[in-house]
Write a protein that holds these residues in place. Sequence first.
Motif, PDB file in Angstrom:
ATOM      1  N   PHE A 195      48.587  37.763  46.486  1.00  0.00           N
ATOM      2  CA  PHE A 195      47.361  37.128  46.962  1.00  0.00           C
ATOM      3  C   PHE A 195      46.131  37.960  46.617  1.00  0.00           C
ATOM      4  CE2 PHE A 195      44.055  36.838  50.248  1.00  0.00           C
ATOM      5  CZ  PHE A 195      43.642  35.537  50.028  1.00  0.00           C
ATOM      6  N   GLN A 196      46.219  39.268  46.789  1.00  0.00           N
ATOM      7  CA  GLN A 196      45.055  40.109  46.525  1.00  0.00           C
ATOM      8  C   GLN A 196      44.671  40.089  45.048  1.00  0.00           C
ATOM      9  OE1 GLN A 196      43.221  41.071  48.846  1.00  0.00           O
ATOM     10  NE2 GLN A 196      44.607  40.790  50.576  1.00  0.00           N
ATOM     11  N   LEU A 197      45.660  39.979  44.159  1.00  0.00           N
ATOM     12  CA  LEU A 197      45.343  39.819  42.737  1.00  0.00           C
ATOM     13  C   LEU A 197      44.616  38.498  42.497  1.00  0.00           C
ATOM     14  CD1 LEU A 197      48.561  41.171  40.967  1.00  0.00           C
ATOM     15  CD2 LEU A 197      46.225  42.037  40.647  1.00  0.00           C
ATOM     16  N   LEU A 198      45.128  37.427  43.111  1.00  0.00           N
ATOM     17  CA  LEU A 198      44.464  36.130  42.988  1.00  0.00           C
ATOM     18  C   LEU A 198      43.036  36.202  43.515  1.00  0.00           C
ATOM     19  CD1 LEU A 198      47.193  33.552  44.081  1.00  0.00           C
ATOM     20  CD2 LEU A 198      46.186  33.789  41.814  1.00  0.00           C
ATOM     21  N   TRP A 199      42.879  36.857  44.677  1.00  0.00           N
ATOM     22  CA  TRP A 199      41.566  36.936  45.301  1.00  0.00           C
ATOM     23  C   TRP A 199      40.597  37.745  44.438  1.00  0.00           C
ATOM     24  CZ3 TRP A 199      38.310  40.825  46.842  1.00  0.00           C
ATOM     25  CH2 TRP A 199      37.205  40.422  47.594  1.00  0.00           C
ATOM     26  N   PHE A 200      41.034  38.884  43.938  1.00  0.00           N
ATOM     27  CA  PHE A 200      40.159  39.727  43.132  1.00  0.00           C
ATOM     28  C   PHE A 200      39.727  38.989  41.867  1.00  0.00           C
ATOM     29  CE2 PHE A 200      39.467  42.872  39.752  1.00  0.00           C
ATOM     30  CZ  PHE A 200      38.437  43.606  40.325  1.00  0.00           C
ATOM     31  N   GLY A 201      40.693  38.349  41.201  1.00  0.00           N
ATOM     32  CA  GLY A 201      40.349  37.596  39.997  1.00  0.00           C
ATOM     33  C   GLY A 201      39.373  36.470  40.296  1.00  0.00           C
ATOM     34  N   GLY A 202      39.611  35.766  41.414  1.00  0.00           N
ATOM     35  CA  GLY A 202      38.702  34.701  41.802  1.00  0.00           C
ATOM     36  C   GLY A 202      37.317  35.210  42.134  1.00  0.00           C
ATOM     37  N   ALA A 203      37.247  36.371  42.806  1.00  0.00           N
ATOM     38  CA  ALA A 203      35.949  36.945  43.163  1.00  0.00           C
ATOM     39  C   ALA A 203      35.151  37.316  41.914  1.00  0.00           C
ATOM     40  CB  ALA A 203      36.155  38.173  44.053  1.00  0.00           C
TER      41      ALA A 203
END
Length: 397
Positions: free
Chosen positions: A11-19
């Motif tokens: 999730f944190q990878l998804l979140w960072f990429g999205g940010a």
Amino acid sequence: MGVPLRKNVQFQLLWFGGAVSQLGTQLTTYAMPLLIFAVTGSFFWAGVIAGVRATTLLLAQMPAGVWVDRWDRGKVLVWSQTTQAAAVAAMAANVVTGLDSIPLFLALAAVDGVCTAFAGPARSTAVKAVVPPEQLRTAFAQEEARGHVAWLAGPSLGALLYGFGRAVPFVADAVSFLVAAVCAWFAEIPARTEQRPRRRMRQDLREAWGWLWHQRGMRNVVAIFLTLNLLGVASMIPVVALVKERGGPDWLVGLVLTGVGVGGVLGALISPKVTARHDRIVVAVLVVFGVCNLAMALPFGAWWPFVPLMVTAVATPLLNVSVSAVFTAMVPDDLMGRMDAILTVASRALTPLAPVLGAFAADVVGGAVALMTFGALILLTALVAAFTDLRTPQRLS
């Protein structure tokens, strides 16, 4: 007890990429009008380019939802963001070479719109796949925060980068999409274990619409969101008109509008701690929105709308996080892509009319009266919502 969300690497990878990609998008959102004005001497083509992107996104939304449910969601997310990186890089090349071709900008905006239509449902299904149901509220609060932070930082950073060179914001946006694609790749979103039978797209969409129709509470919430999106977006131009009517300079208009970003970040921080039922939150937030619209008309000076606008923005994540968590938990996994697309289209179908409505009202009756009118209509919507069944079954897929 499961792994804490902060240690959920996927999730944190998804979140960072999205940010990163959302910040990049904000850079070009504000750099594009500046570029087009510099090239053509008019903002007209900037509006057309934005309109082409919005139209292709809307047209592609439902087919994209169907295909996301059929294909590997992780690969869809990777390839859609990779294609966006290539499209924005081509925009940068269009600028660097001095070609500044408007038709090319239009074509690339259409490509970006289609890719966004795929990335949205793919991202929703990916979050559902890697976050346990009990952590969805916190996950969506973190998702909400990145959007508001990007909204705060994007305009000024985009203007700064544009000052270094016309192509610089576009290069930065292309890199941001590439970072998002790499993060999605390393997140290793699990593929579905069950393969759905291949059917006509019309049958797939009919199945999703039929499921929504039988969820009365969800159906009513979508109708509330449709009304709120129309009235909320329509209120923005009257805010600008009100500041100018009171003698506020252009820089104060920008400062007042940053209240949305400031309040949104604060709301995202507190939203995981709010445990009230989503139907009660819907009514409460509608009341806050309506009262704040009325409060902006109070004669406290050109700066005053910043305060009620910020309060409104604090309430927005409470609503979005609560409803998103409930919907994501209850929608069956094999319907997630289609339902994300359907809910997006259904709740925003009237939004393109909102700026026209807001501008018309501001011209005819002025900013203050327009805001009071929209505020009264939002309070009327809150009254209707209070006597409407907005509850949904807490059924997990």
